[in-house]
Write a protein that holds these residues in place. Sequence first.
Motif, short mmCIF file in Angstrom:
data_model
loop_
_atom_site.label_atom_id
_atom_site.label_comp_id
_atom_site.label_asym_id
_atom_site.label_seq_id
_atom_site.Cartn_x
_atom_site.Cartn_y
_atom_site.Cartn_z
N SER A 223 28.83 42.68 30.73
CA SER A 223 30.58 42.53 30.90
C SER A 223 30.62 40.16 30.65
O SER A 223 32.04 40.30 31.48
N GLY A 224 29.84 39.87 31.22
CA GLY A 224 30.40 38.81 31.26
C GLY A 224 30.32 38.17 32.90
O GLY A 224 29.16 39.50 33.56
N ALA A 225 30.50 37.46 32.95
CA ALA A 225 30.76 36.75 34.11
C ALA A 225 31.69 35.72 34.80
O ALA A 225 32.69 36.16 33.93
N GLU A 226 32.19 35.56 36.08
CA GLU A 226 33.63 34.92 36.70
C GLU A 226 32.92 33.42 36.84
O GLU A 226 31.93 33.38 37.06
N PRO A 227 34.15 33.08 37.04
CA PRO A 227 34.33 31.68 37.10
C PRO A 227 34.32 31.58 38.87
O PRO A 227 34.73 32.29 39.76
N LEU A 228 32.95 30.76 39.30
CA LEU A 228 32.56 30.26 40.95
C LEU A 228 33.69 29.44 40.98
O LEU A 228 34.03 28.34 41.03
N VAL A 379 29.49 29.77 36.47
CA VAL A 379 29.98 31.08 36.51
C VAL A 379 29.11 32.09 37.49
O VAL A 379 28.01 31.37 37.83
N GLY A 380 29.73 33.57 38.08
CA GLY A 380 28.80 33.58 38.69
C GLY A 380 29.44 35.23 38.70
O GLY A 380 29.69 35.87 37.69
N PRO A 381 29.05 36.63 39.34
CA PRO A 381 28.66 37.82 38.80
C PRO A 381 30.27 38.64 39.36
O PRO A 381 31.01 37.52 39.93
N SER A 382 30.69 39.27 38.53
CA SER A 382 32.17 39.78 38.41
C SER A 382 31.66 40.74 39.49
O SER A 382 31.09 41.27 39.90
N CYS A 418 25.75 38.29 32.40
CA CYS A 418 26.26 39.77 34.02
C CYS A 418 23.89 39.64 34.34
O CYS A 418 23.95 40.39 34.95
N ALA A 419 23.35 39.65 33.28
CA ALA A 419 21.99 40.10 33.26
C ALA A 419 20.54 38.72 33.70
O ALA A 419 21.62 37.71 33.62
N GLY A 420 20.06 38.58 34.54
CA GLY A 420 18.97 37.68 34.99
C GLY A 420 17.05 38.52 35.14
O GLY A 420 17.54 39.65 35.46
N PHE A 421 16.60 38.11 34.66
CA PHE A 421 15.46 38.40 34.77
C PHE A 421 15.08 38.66 36.60
O PHE A 421 15.01 38.24 37.15
N LEU A 422 14.59 39.82 36.28
CA LEU A 422 13.39 40.39 37.98
C LEU A 422 12.43 39.32 38.54
O LEU A 422 12.01 38.69 37.36
#
Length: 546
Positions: A223-228, A379-382, A418-422
């Motif tokens: 779902s992507g990200a949103e502007p910071l 960008v950052g998390p939505s 929208c995703a990142g490695f733990l």
Amino acid sequence: MALARAARSGFFRSRGAIPSYSCGKDVFFDAGHTQKFLISFENITSGGNLSQLSSVRKVDITSFGSRGIRATPQYQSPYAERVTEESDLENDSPSYPGLEATKPGEKPRVVVLGTGWAACRFLKGLDTKIYDVVCIAPRNHMVFTPLLASTCVGTLEFRSVTEPVGRIQSALATEPNSYFYLASCTSIDTNKHEVYCETVGNVGLPHEPYRFRVAYDKLVIASGAEPLTFGIKGVNEHAFFLREVNHAQEIRKKLLLNLMLSESPGISEEEKKRLLHCVVIGGGPTGVEFSGELSDFIMRDVRERYSTHVKDYIQVTLIEANEILSSFEVGLRQYATNHLTKSGVHFKRGVVKEVHEKKIVLSDGTDVPYGLLVWSTGVGPSEFVKSLNVSKSPGGRIGVDEWFRIPSVEDVFALGDCAGFLEQTGKQVLPALAQVAERQGKFLVELFNRIGKENGGKALSGKDITMGEPFVYKHLGSMASVGRYKALVDLRQSKDARGISHAGFISWLVWRSAYLTRVVSWRNRFYVAVNWATTLVFGRDNSRIG
């Protein structure tokens, strides 16, 4: 499972609309596929999978709840009340129309949330002989973001950077059990393998907002990200972002409007300077490329076509807290600074404290008047991603393993911005770049196709299937245009590695050639090439439409 059980107490009674996580207000439709993409409430057969939408007269909103990967209460309707009582009854689930779970003998259903780089690369490669696919997103097209800045000043037409999702995956327009829904996902029930959605906009459906559910065998969240905005006051109200086509359209309209208004009789010198002052916040690739395009537009078009009363006042200022293009080689950064300065771009180092309607205030107390403000600080998390009750990676993204699975949740994957490695994977969170998302989509779709061929496509059926080699990212380099037929090419694999770097006209040719070949379809490649040629010969179009 534990994640679903933890959310069972989330019942809400709503008297208003639950907001969607939409990226923008404007939606583009491919004329040939519109009927396929929208849910028809009049011609659904009793043998279809949509549970007789035409028979729906009233949705029981009081039964709507957030289960599984759930949304937290603050993202619900402002009128919502929390019901404290808890129920384990089977009939407490939302009574929404939608797609039921697949039956034995039917193809497994993959639900994809989003139409960004990762989602569209996944959709493009999915074997629809194995899977049915449902795509749910608040826009029905992919945006070729590297060229989006060029549309703001008329170098390219808007249609040149958009690709309808039905052209990327033809099954969405041609297969009877594959669908595109113009909607936003509001919650996920991982126990029932269902997503709950809300249509975008008020378009006259039986209930506003119209809600429905879709059962899945496999779910891909992209779902992507949103502007910071860093919580800075006034940014959302007064600044323009540059992530969507409608953002570029609004920037273009505002720019041309200010140019024309500044010629009105009686406008003071101070007001004219403000109207024609374009401020860009953020010195990353997007901010630098937009500044370059804008300065080129001013030098080549504004100064030739507008009177002396306008051309001597227009100015571009780029504000950055640190160094511009921090991921590029030092020599390239210096080249970009020198070139943009010669092109008329003013650099100012500072941190924005707050944004007002006609000025920004920096942390040192300096006031900077503006007529156009473009915000490009990453960008950052939505809000949707923040609301999901799952493990998060550093930076707040959805935490995934090396195969983009969400731990402790069956059949749910996440990829892209929208995703990142733990942290336990030992891998760094990858930057929010188009090439990262595209290659993640390519990796995951190859994994899905292999799993499907081994009969692991159905829900809860892939536990014993070997996943294969984990995802490994190799950076191919970075490029950025700085206007006036100049660009930067940095082919190092990392910031500290050695490699080829070059700046100038040759790099500009490489930049244009590379992006022309990466445009999704031959149709859009033709559009882009023709737009570039006509701009070179006739200049940019400065008509204000809308």
